[in-house]
Design a protein around this motif. Structure first.
Motif: not given
Length: 218
Positions: A20-23, A44-45, A171-173, A189-191
């Motif tokens: 599970v990713c965050v942009g 997004f996944i 974020l994870i919550a 967790t983002g770049t």
């Protein structure tokens, strides 16, 4: 076939599941992409088939345009989370590692312009090369971790997790409100800024708090 390992290569007893990713979680990356900050995290996944061991040569697609590197802090979930509080999240984290969120940038740009989902640009096979994981007890404060990426000896990306717009625990919550997170799931967790193209033959050196992992592109 990918299996979770610790930083030294020993197998970890967790199943391989989704990523599970965050942009857009670093302001400088939002700026370089010409994007706007969203009111909520952009989630997004990647499927489990995206995962591969970063210590092995990284194979990139040849027929879909530019492939960009995005170095990120990865979080390994150790116990299930659903509608979780930040305290529960903190207790569920099994370890931290390094990941590359490989992105088919030309495809993603087209999908954004036409309002389509990103999965084909983000979730293709091998799109998540990942290191072994460092246990929480050995890692230190994760919200002040340094990320570096060098390509062919030149620094491309440099950032610190203290600059995240949505920090790790909230974020994870937030993610757990929509997706049940299982043991063995990974969170990206983002770049930070500095993303750019990869080419066959490139030598990659990624660093997390001084710990390095090297690979090459084929």
């Amino acid at each position: 076939m990918y299996q979770h390992r610790d930083w030294h290569g020993a197998l970890l007893d967790f199943p391989v599941n989704k990523v599970v990713c965050v942009g857009n979680n670093y302001a400088d990356h939002i700026k370089e992409m010409g994007s706007q900050r969203s009111a909520e995290p952009v989630v997004f996944i990647k499927p489990e088939t995206a995962l591969c061991d970063i210590r092995q040569p990284v194979a990139i697609p040849k027929d879909f345009g530019a492939v960009h590197h995005e170095v990120e802090l990865a979080v390994l979930i150790g116990t299930p989370l659903k509608q979780a509080t930040e305290d529960r999240v903190a207790n569920a984290i099994a370890g931290y590692g390094l990941a590359l969120d490989l992105t088919l940038r030309d495809l993603q740009t087209r999908f954004k312009e036409s309002g389509q989902p990103w999965e084909k640009a983000k979730g293709f096979d091998g799109s998540c090369p990942i290191s072994g994981f460092i246990p929480v007890s050995e890692f230190g404060y994760a919200q002040q971790a340094e990320l570096l990426l060098e390509i062919n000896g030149q620094r491309r990306q440099s950032g610190n997790t203290r600059d995240m717009l949505t920090p790790i625990l909230p974020l994870i919550a937030y993610m757990s409100r929509f997706f049940t997170l299982r043991a063995g799931d990974i969170i990206l967790t983002g770049t930070p800024h500095g993303v750019g193209p990869l080419n066959a033959g490139d030598e990659i050196l990624a660093t997390l708090n001084g710990k390095q992992v090297a690979t090459r592109v084929i």
